[in-house]
Structures are given as C-alpha cells and as structure tokens.
Design a protein around this motif. Structure first.
Motif, PDB file in Angstrom:
ATOM      1  N   GLU A  60     -39.050  -9.849  19.393  1.00 15.74           N
ATOM      2  CA  GLU A  60     -39.454 -11.039  20.142  1.00 15.74           C
ATOM      3  C   GLU A  60     -39.292 -12.311  19.327  1.00 15.74           C
ATOM      4  O   GLU A  60     -39.765 -13.371  19.727  1.00 15.74           O
ATOM      5  N   LYS A  61     -38.679 -12.162  18.127  1.00 13.92           N
ATOM      6  CA  LYS A  61     -38.581 -13.338  17.263  1.00 13.92           C
ATOM      7  C   LYS A  61     -37.536 -14.310  17.806  1.00 13.92           C
ATOM      8  O   LYS A  61     -36.674 -13.943  18.598  1.00 13.92           O
ATOM      9  N   ALA A  62     -37.629 -15.517  17.284  1.00 12.39           N
ATOM     10  CA  ALA A  62     -36.658 -16.527  17.706  1.00 12.39           C
ATOM     11  C   ALA A  62     -35.280 -16.145  17.187  1.00 12.39           C
ATOM     12  O   ALA A  62     -35.146 -15.671  16.062  1.00 12.39           O
ATOM     13  N   ARG A  63     -34.266 -16.351  18.016  1.00 19.63           N
ATOM     14  CA  ARG A  63     -32.916 -15.946  17.638  1.00 19.63           C
ATOM     15  C   ARG A  63     -32.352 -16.905  16.594  1.00 19.63           C
ATOM     16  O   ARG A  63     -32.469 -18.119  16.718  1.00 19.63           O
ATOM     17  N   LYS A  64     -31.731 -16.273  15.594  1.00 20.80           N
ATOM     18  CA  LYS A  64     -31.061 -17.095  14.576  1.00 20.80           C
ATOM     19  C   LYS A  64     -29.616 -17.294  14.999  1.00 20.80           C
ATOM     20  O   LYS A  64     -29.062 -16.471  15.747  1.00 20.80           O
ATOM     21  N   VAL A  65     -29.024 -18.341  14.452  1.00 20.58           N
ATOM     22  CA  VAL A  65     -27.647 -18.649  14.835  1.00 20.58           C
ATOM     23  C   VAL A  65     -26.931 -19.276  13.646  1.00 20.58           C
ATOM     24  O   VAL A  65     -27.530 -20.025  12.877  1.00 20.58           O
ATOM     25  N   ILE A  66     -25.664 -18.873  13.511  1.00 17.68           N
ATOM     26  CA  ILE A  66     -24.882 -19.440  12.399  1.00 17.68           C
ATOM     27  C   ILE A  66     -24.143 -20.653  12.932  1.00 17.68           C
ATOM     28  O   ILE A  66     -23.294 -20.531  13.827  1.00 17.68           O
ATOM     29  N   VAL A  67     -24.475 -21.793  12.407  1.00 16.83           N
ATOM     30  CA  VAL A  67     -23.848 -23.036  12.867  1.00 16.83           C
ATOM     31  C   VAL A  67     -23.187 -23.711  11.677  1.00 16.83           C
ATOM     32  O   VAL A  67     -23.804 -23.870  10.626  1.00 16.83           O
ATOM     33  N   HIS A  68     -21.942 -24.065  11.834  1.00 15.14           N
ATOM     34  CA  HIS A  68     -21.280 -24.907  10.840  1.00 15.14           C
ATOM     35  C   HIS A  68     -21.282 -26.330  11.380  1.00 15.14           C
ATOM     36  O   HIS A  68     -20.936 -26.541  12.539  1.00 15.14           O
ATOM     37  N   ALA A  69     -21.711 -27.235  10.507  1.00 12.54           N
ATOM     38  CA  ALA A  69     -21.868 -28.609  11.018  1.00 12.54           C
ATOM     39  C   ALA A  69     -21.582 -29.608   9.915  1.00 12.54           C
ATOM     40  O   ALA A  69     -21.753 -29.307   8.726  1.00 12.54           O
TER      41      ALA A  69
END
Lengths: 176, 217
Positions: A60-69
C-alpha cells in the motif's frame, strides 16, 4: 468545512511524483515540477521532466518512480540532468501549470545569484598562540579556512581578508 | 562433611547479612525500545520548536563558521604533530643525539681496546720469555748431545788408530806373509766334554797342550 489537523505537523504537503506524472499525457515529459520544500528559497527551484519510468508498487506504499529531469536549484541550472528515484515517493511535489511556466523561466532569467564572500584565513586561537609561544614556535601564522566544496555551496573565500575572534566580526563578513 | 556444612552455613549467614546492608534494587534507567509507548504519552503531540527565519539564519551562520574554524584548527594541530616527528629541526636534533651517543660508544670501545691491549702485551711478553727459555734449553741439550756424539766418535777413532798399527800395508806385506807362513795355525780340532782341545787327526790322544806344527806340504 474547516479542516482540523490532528497529530504531528509535517513539512510535506503536496503529491507524490507518480500522482502528478501518472495522470498527465505522455507522463508529463517536458512539464515543470517543483517541490514545496523549495519554497523556502527566494530563487526559483524546479525540475523539467525529461523521462519517466514507473516502478512496481509495493503493497500500500506510495509508488516510486524513476524520473530524469533538468534541475534548477536556487537560480542555478545544473549542467547534467539528475535522477529522482529515492525521494520520488515523498508527497512534496507540485505541478507548475502550463500558463505559469514562462513566468518561472523569466524568474530564472532575472534572478540574481546570491554571493557570499568569506575570509580566507583566521587568527590563531588565543590559547594555541600561547602554547606556540611557549614552545618557541612561529606564532604569527594564520590558519587557512577551507570552504567545503559542495555543488550548491555559493561561498567564495577572499584570501586577502583575515577573520578574528571579535564579537561583531562574523556579522560584518556576512553578505548576501 | 558436617564441618563443611557448618562452614557453608556460616558463610551463608554472613552473605545474608552483607546482602541486607549493601544490596540495592537497581532498575533500568530507560525504557527499552521494544516496550510500547507509555499509556500516559500515547496521545501526546510534541510541540515543534518555532525558530524564526532570522534566528535560523544566524544559527546556520554560526555553526558553519564554527565547523570551518574547528577544521582549520584541527588541521594545524595535525600539522604540528606531524612536524614533531618529521620536522627538519627535530630530525637534526635526533641526528645530533645519535652522533653524541655514537661518540660515547666509541669512547667506551677505545677504553676497552686500551685495557685489552695492555693485557695482550703482558701476555705476549710472558709467552715470548717462555719460548726463549725453551729454545735456550733445547740449544743446550743439542750442544750436549753433539758433545757426547763427538766423544763417542773420538773413542772409535782412537781405537781404530790403535788397531791401525797392526794393519798390513804395502810396506810390511812381505813381513806379514813371512810371519803368516812361519806360524801356521791349525783350526781343525775337537772339544771333549771337559773342554779340552783335541788337535790332530787322532782324537783319542790327549792333547799335551803343546801345539804341533804341521807342514802344509
């Protein structure tokens, strides 16, 4: 209806990165995102999203995401793009609306980088001076102050200046 | 066995007494981590420290300055510690100390050498004296031997000279031949048990003691 907050206060208010980018067309590539905790700085701080890669949601944890910025921090545009992954779950992000984007870029163009010049050396501490005199060593030396070499450290050392231990010394040196 | 039990009882009593005086109940000073939150603190919300912007800025500045200054002081102390081992003056001092120590050692060594040299001279002189006496004794012995040998030889020569008077030479050969021809010796004789010499071809005839000359022809 007024909202009453219960429990401990938090620094984080906003949405996680996936909550923002997952609902956008083309996962928000090219859009600007900022963090609410960066509001403490006067200079503009934001990210321009280059690529997004979601990861599996665990329980139920918050989803992590790989973002290049592209990162702009305190009015400074980083040369290399950064990867946001380990902090992407924090509900701290805020999307900048499209009509405000130009405003942020203008702010970046007009922002004045903060300058901080600190003395390059300092007098010997009094007790140390006495000890050196006792040992017949050279007590007229000055200690070199080395500035920590961080990416966001704006302080620059002025070799000609020398700091002393007077009570009002530090305030005079501070300039922003 | 009974005695042992008694002793044990005695010690037990003593221990009990000391216990009553010294023992104190010690409880843990802090709640262990695995215990749940105390019921009285369950719904307590800690108040956040409210630090104004100016104050936080000032604190940041002070701490930064403190860290930077402390780092430079630490560096200076490290440098001094390092120079106390590897500084030019320190090395010079160590070298001087070593030189003085070396000179001291050499002095002691020289003294020892001198003492040993005196002893050695004494010993060598004694040995030389002994050797000289030995050689002298040998020489004397040899001399005496030589003398004895010479005496023996002299004796032989003397005897030989005496004998040489009766030698047959070219001068007196005729005389000797004459003499030999004149006195013929008959070696052909027998001995009886009494030791009498029996000459002649007739053994039963007792010898008269007078030699009978026989002609060769």
């Amino acid at each position: 209806m007024s909202v009453k907050l219960i429990g401990r206060t938090t620094n984080l208010y906003g949405k996680t990165l996936w909550e923002i980018l997952g609902n956008l067309r083309t996962t928000g590539v090219g859009r600007l995102v900022t963090r609410n905790s960066y509001d403490r700085y006067e200079e503009p701080c934001f990210f321009k999203v280059l690529s997004v890669e979601p990861t599996a949601q665990i329980e139920e944890k918050a989803r992590k995401v790989i973002v290049h910025a592209e990162k702009i921090f305190r009015g400074k545009h980083y040369k290399e793009p950064v990867e946001i992954y380990s902090v992407s779950y924090k509900p701290d992000y805020r999307l900048i609306p499209k009509d405000e984007e130009q405003l942020w870029w203008d702010r970046l163009a007009n922002c004045k980088l903060q300058e901080k010049i600190v003395p390059g050396s300092i007098e010997l501490p009094p007790l140390m001076k006495l000890v050196l005199e006792r040992d017949n060593k050279d007590s007229n030396i000055k200690l070199q102050l080395k500035i920590r070499g961080g990416r966001d450290n704006v302080a620059k050392s002025d070799i000609t200046k020398t700091a002393s231990y007077g009570p009002s010394f530090f305030k005079n040196q501070q300039s922003s | 066995m009974q005695n042992l039990c008694k002793v044990e009882l005695l010690y037990g009593k003593l221990l009990c007494k000391t216990k009553a005086i010294n023992q104190q109940p010690v409880r843990y000073t802090r709640k262990p981590r695995w215990l749940p939150k105390a019921p009285t603190k369950m719904f307590r919300v800690p108040i956040r420290p409210q630090i104004s912007a100016d104050e936080s800025k000032e604190l940041f500045r002070l701490f930064t300055n403190y860290r930077t200054t402390m780092k430079s002081i630490q560096k200076q102390l490290e440098y001094e510690l390092e120079t106390s081992y590897t500084g030019q003056e320190v090395l010079q001092e160590i070298a001087n100390k070593e030189k003085i120590l070396w000179a001291k050692c050499m002095d002691i060594n020289d003294n020892w050498n001198a003492e040993v040299a005196i002893e050695r001279e004494q010993r060598l002189a004694n040995e030389r004296e002994v050797q000289r006496e030995d050689i002298l004794a040998q020489l004397i012995e040899k001399e005496e031997d030589k003398k004895k040998k010479l005496e023996v030889i002299e004796e032989i020569i003397r005897l030989e000279k005496e004998k040489s008077k009766t030698y047959i030479t070219a001068e007196n050969i005729d005389e000797a031949i004459e003499k030999a021809l004149d006195s013929v010796v008959d070696h052909k004789y027998a001995l009886d048990l009494a030791g009498n010499i029996l000459k002649g071809n007739e053994p039963n005839e007792p010898s008269t003691g007078t030699m009978r000359v026989q002609s060769i022809n």
